[in-house]
Design a protein around this motif. Structure first.
Motif, PDB file in Angstrom:
ATOM      1  N   SER A  62     -54.156  90.681  15.469  1.00  0.00           N
ATOM      2  CA  SER A  62     -53.875  89.759  14.370  1.00  0.00           C
ATOM      3  C   SER A  62     -55.002  89.789  13.335  1.00  0.00           C
ATOM      4  O   SER A  62     -56.116  90.223  13.616  1.00  0.00           O
TER       5      SER A  62
ATOM      6  N   LEU B 160     -55.328  78.050  25.017  1.00  0.00           N
ATOM      7  CA  LEU B 160     -55.385  79.255  24.183  1.00  0.00           C
ATOM      8  C   LEU B 160     -55.246  78.900  22.704  1.00  0.00           C
ATOM      9  O   LEU B 160     -55.903  79.509  21.855  1.00  0.00           O
ATOM     10  N   ASP B 161     -54.398  77.922  22.393  1.00  0.00           N
ATOM     11  CA  ASP B 161     -54.264  77.474  20.998  1.00  0.00           C
ATOM     12  C   ASP B 161     -55.576  76.886  20.492  1.00  0.00           C
ATOM     13  O   ASP B 161     -55.994  77.165  19.367  1.00  0.00           O
ATOM     14  N   ARG B 162     -56.212  76.080  21.322  1.00  0.00           N
ATOM     15  CA  ARG B 162     -57.505  75.483  20.931  1.00  0.00           C
ATOM     16  C   ARG B 162     -58.559  76.555  20.719  1.00  0.00           C
ATOM     17  O   ARG B 162     -59.333  76.506  19.770  1.00  0.00           O
TER      18      ARG B 162
ATOM     19  N   LYS C 105     -66.464  81.640  18.861  1.00  0.00           N
ATOM     20  CA  LYS C 105     -65.699  82.511  19.759  1.00  0.00           C
ATOM     21  C   LYS C 105     -66.594  83.606  20.326  1.00  0.00           C
ATOM     22  O   LYS C 105     -66.521  83.929  21.509  1.00  0.00           O
TER      23      LYS C 105
ATOM     24  N   ASN D 102     -51.233  77.354  27.419  1.00  0.00           N
ATOM     25  CA  ASN D 102     -51.027  77.659  26.001  1.00  0.00           C
ATOM     26  C   ASN D 102     -51.835  76.724  25.116  1.00  0.00           C
ATOM     27  O   ASN D 102     -52.317  77.138  24.060  1.00  0.00           O
ATOM     28  N   THR D 103     -51.983  75.481  25.525  1.00  0.00           N
ATOM     29  CA  THR D 103     -52.761  74.530  24.740  1.00  0.00           C
ATOM     30  C   THR D 103     -54.223  74.964  24.681  1.00  0.00           C
ATOM     31  O   THR D 103     -54.839  74.913  23.618  1.00  0.00           O
TER      32      THR D 103
ATOM     33  N   SER E 143     -58.083  79.662  19.925  1.00  0.00           N
ATOM     34  CA  SER E 143     -57.788  80.483  18.743  1.00  0.00           C
ATOM     35  C   SER E 143     -58.200  79.791  17.448  1.00  0.00           C
ATOM     36  O   SER E 143     -58.442  80.444  16.448  1.00  0.00           O
ATOM     37  N   ARG E 144     -58.303  78.469  17.472  1.00  0.00           N
ATOM     38  CA  ARG E 144     -58.690  77.727  16.266  1.00  0.00           C
ATOM     39  C   ARG E 144     -60.198  77.540  16.122  1.00  0.00           C
ATOM     40  O   ARG E 144     -60.658  77.007  15.122  1.00  0.00           O
TER      41      ARG E 144
ATOM     42  N   ARG F  68     -56.589  87.286  12.166  1.00  0.00           N
ATOM     43  CA  ARG F  68     -57.660  86.396  12.648  1.00  0.00           C
ATOM     44  C   ARG F  68     -58.561  87.129  13.637  1.00  0.00           C
ATOM     45  O   ARG F  68     -59.783  87.028  13.582  1.00  0.00           O
ATOM     46  N   ASP F  69     -57.947  87.908  14.547  1.00  0.00           N
ATOM     47  CA  ASP F  69     -58.740  88.672  15.504  1.00  0.00           C
ATOM     48  C   ASP F  69     -59.530  89.782  14.810  1.00  0.00           C
ATOM     49  O   ASP F  69     -60.658  90.079  15.192  1.00  0.00           O
TER      50      ASP F  69
END
Length: 174
Positions: free
Chosen positions: A106, A5-7, A16, A2-3, A9-10, A108-109
């Motif tokens: 989302s 994926l969080d990174r 990206k 998850n960390t 996503s930011r 963002r996406d």
């Protein structure tokens, strides 16, 4: 996980997009370098496979070794998938699959998709993505049908259909 994926996503949207293509190219080059992907007479090195993967994803049509004599059927299928991913855009395909599964994309996406597809507006994005994938596949199928009229009599049913598919996907995406 998850960390990570969080990174991810930011990250900025252009990064990206670049990372998604880099990952596809790396995975593609590794798949092409597998023994199952190689023709028995292949003399290609890993850098040949890397160059081929970059060329297929970036739909330039360049290669250092002839595809037909370097890659087995499996390797040629990998090539078709890389061309399709590059032509449609990895992000477009992922978004279309996510939307097909009924999940919401989302904001963002959607912004990432807007940037990747060079669109100014986000209205009716789902219909746009479905149309892009649908019409791409229809045009490629039509091209394959036309090409098969020539290649099936010359190469036989299976080889003629596959050659027609390969050339149609390659021509459309280039």
């Amino acid at each position: 996980m998850n960390t990570l994926l969080d990174r991810l996503s930011r990250l900025p949207i252009p990064l990206k997009i670049v990372l998604s293509f880099a990952v596809v190219i790396l995975v593609g080059s590794l798949l092409l370098s597998l023994p199952i992907s190689q023709a028995p007479t292949s003399e290609a090195t890993y850098f040949d496979h890397l160059f081929t993967a970059v060329s297929m994803v970036c739909v330039t049509g360049l290669y250092t070794q002839p595809v037909a004599t370097t890659y087995s059927l499996f390797g040629q299928i990998i090539n078709i998938l890389l061309i399709q991913l590059g032509g449609l855009g990895l992000i477009t395909i992922v978004a279309a699959v996510v939307m097909r599964m009924g999940r919401r994309v989302s904001v963002r996406d959607e912004l990432t998709l807007k940037e990747a597809l060079n669109r100014n507006e986000l209205t009716d994005f789902r219909r746009f993505l479905v149309s892009v994938v649908k019409y791409t596949l229809l045009i490629e199928a039509f091209g394959m049908g036309l090409l098969s009229l020539h290649f099936i009599p010359e190469l036989g049913l299976q080889h003629g259909l596959f050659t027609s598919l390969y050339l149609s996907v390659s021509a459309f995406n280039n």
